[in-house]
Design an enzyme around this catalytic site. Structure first.
Site, short mmCIF file in Angstrom:
data_model
loop_
_atom_site.label_atom_id
_atom_site.label_comp_id
_atom_site.label_asym_id
_atom_site.label_seq_id
_atom_site.Cartn_x
_atom_site.Cartn_y
_atom_site.Cartn_z
N HIS A 302 0.92 -1.41 -0.24
CA HIS A 302 0.15 0.59 -0.22
C HIS A 302 0.50 1.25 0.16
CE1 HIS A 302 -2.95 2.53 1.25
NE2 HIS A 302 -4.27 2.04 0.75
N ASP A 360 -8.05 -5.48 -0.62
CA ASP A 360 -8.27 -5.88 -1.45
C ASP A 360 -8.24 -8.00 -1.38
OD1 ASP A 360 -7.92 -3.36 -2.94
OD2 ASP A 360 -9.52 -4.49 -2.98
#
Ligand code: SDX
Length: 425
Positions: A302, A360
């Site tokens: 991320h 996700d």
């Protein structure tokens, strides 16, 4: 008076005072607008990893501490105690709604859920094999023509009507896109069902499983907003030109569709299915670490979270509950995902780069347990993020500092040269 405690000294001795803008939480901003005039150089920041593009009051993320807050309320607390309609109101209007406000908002959403005939006709005209994200983008592009009372960026009533209509209509559009891909006619929304339950009803045409509806509502809350991520920044960039809000959302949908962003949930499931068994995990980990292999471990890493993504932890717990409640097989993919997570998190490559499971990584397993095809995973993300996109689009048009987005470049092309007639080339 500029606070000149922050300054930049260029190589030829120019001192450029940098005005500091204090934040309420997190990093401050240093205004660099005067830097180029004084130094002949602009800031260079590919991917805007170190650039603040705007002020915002909507969401705050602390990547080091794994904190996510919507209007000051912790997202995990909202996920446990609130619901998507209430969180949408919070993101749009800045405060948790009073019971009467929430009831009025919920009643208003019911009147805005049905799609205009032109929108349904556009969906029906799309190729059946088209990815639902392209169908949703096409449907959004028809909305400004179908709803002319909510397209003017400078009109507060238009902005309010747009934000409520967009949130209400996205599930209907996405469900119609899903049914079109299955060769089925769209199902109209029901007045007696809430946001997530209606979405499942409009997709499958039958009463939704209450556990699945509740899990989906929680997923929508957790995906509702996330500061200036790629798709939200795209909505702001497009919106900064003054274009109508639905076309700005269509641009955001395009950005979200990418596998590096919202398309990752679909890519995670396809990756888990390709891995197939725990014995092959090491092979895929090796590929992810190989600088010459473009493969990346989907659902890991991320830009901001250099610690765990708080959403991933909650979604992993929900995953377990949903698999049990829906008796979705033996949870083979969930166990494979847990294996992969444990192996990756003990690997020096991932630890040294602080790559953790993100939002996700587990969501796709839940959607699959709900019998959604992988192509519908990113549309679920888009339905949720419409609340954040709408809140940011409205916020930017209320910002007196709004300017059209227009970054600079580092030009590396040819120096001036004379035209060469074709016969002399
Ligand atoms: C979302 O911004 C948001 O808030 C997004 C989001 C939201 O709610 O809106 O949180 C939703 O988009 C989550 C991210 C979903 N995407 C994925 O899961 C795809 C896989 N992840 C990567 O593509 C990547 O981690 C990104 C895109 C998420 C972040 O990319 P960055 O910040 O540009 O990281 P980077 O490319 O600079 O990577 C740093 C290093 C590199 O190695 P080195 O060059 O230092 O040797 O880490 C490596 C990268 O190669 N790396 C990975 C990796 N992610 C980064 N290596 C293997 N697998 C990965 N997944």
């Amino acid at each position: 008076m500029t606070d000149s405690s922050d300054k930049l000294v260029s190589r030829d001795g120019h001192t450029v005072p940098l005005k500091r803008r204090a934040s309420v939480l997190g990093a401050d901003a240093l205004e660099i607008s005067g830097m180029a005039a004084a130094t002949g150089a602009y800031g260079y920041d590919p991917g805007y990893a170190a650039t603040i593009s705007c002020t915002s009051r909507i969401t705050y993320v602390d990547g080091e501490k794994g904190v996510l807050m919507y209007r000051g309320y912790a997202a995990d607390e909202l996920a446990r105690n609130s619901n998507f309609e209430e969180v949408s109101w919070l993101l749009l209007h800045g405060e948790l709604p009073k019971p009467s406000e929430l009831q009025a908002f919920s009643d208003e959403l019911k009147t805005l859920r049905a799609c205009a005939p032109e929108v349904l006709a556009t969906i029906a005209a799309m190729p059946a094999h088209a990815h639902p994200m392209s169908v949703i983008g096409a449907a959004l592009s028809v909305m400004p023509a179908a709803h002319t009372d909510c397209i003017a960026p400078n009109d507060a009533d238009h902005r309010r009507r747009f934000s409520h209509r967009a949130i209400a209509a996205m599930p209907t559009i996405a469900a119609a896109a899903f049914r079109h891909s299955q060769g089925q006619a769209p199902v109209s929304p029901r007045e007696d069902l809430g946001h997530a339950a209606n979405l499942l009803y409009m997709m499958f045409g039958k009463d939704p499983n209450p556990t699945a509806a509740k899990a989906l509502d929680t997923l929508l809350v957790l995906h509702a907003d996330h500061e200036q991520n790629c798709s939200t920044s795209t909505v702001r960039m497009a919106g900064s030109s003054g274009v109508n809000p639905f076309s700005s959302l269509a641009a955001g949908c395009a950005a979200l569709w990418g596998p590096a962003h919202g398309g990752a949930n679909e890519a995670v499931l396809k990756m888990l299915e390709a891995i197939g068994s725990p014995e092959r995990i090491e092979e895929y980990i090796a590929r992810a670490k190989d600088p010459n292999d473009p493969f990346r471990l989907m659902g890991f890493g991320h830009r901001v979270y250099k610690n765990f993504d708080p959403r991933a932890t909650i979604i992993r717990d929900i995953c377990h509950e949903v698999l049990k409640a829906l008796r979705a097989g033996r949870g083979r993919l969930f166990r494979l995902a847990r294996n992969l997570e444990e192996i990756a998190l003990s690997d020096r490559y991932f630890k040294s780069r602080r790559l953790y499971p993100n939002v996700d990584f587990y969501s796709g397993i839940i959607y699959r347990a709900m019998k959604l095809p992988a192509e519908m995973f990113t549309p679920m993300f888009a339905i949720a993020r419409t609340a954040g996109w709408a809140a940011h689009w409205c916020e930017m048009h209320e910002d007196p500092e709004l300017r059209i987005g227009r970054p600079r470049q580092l030009y590396m092309g040819p120096k001036p040269r004379a035209y060469i007639p074709a016969e002399d080339r």
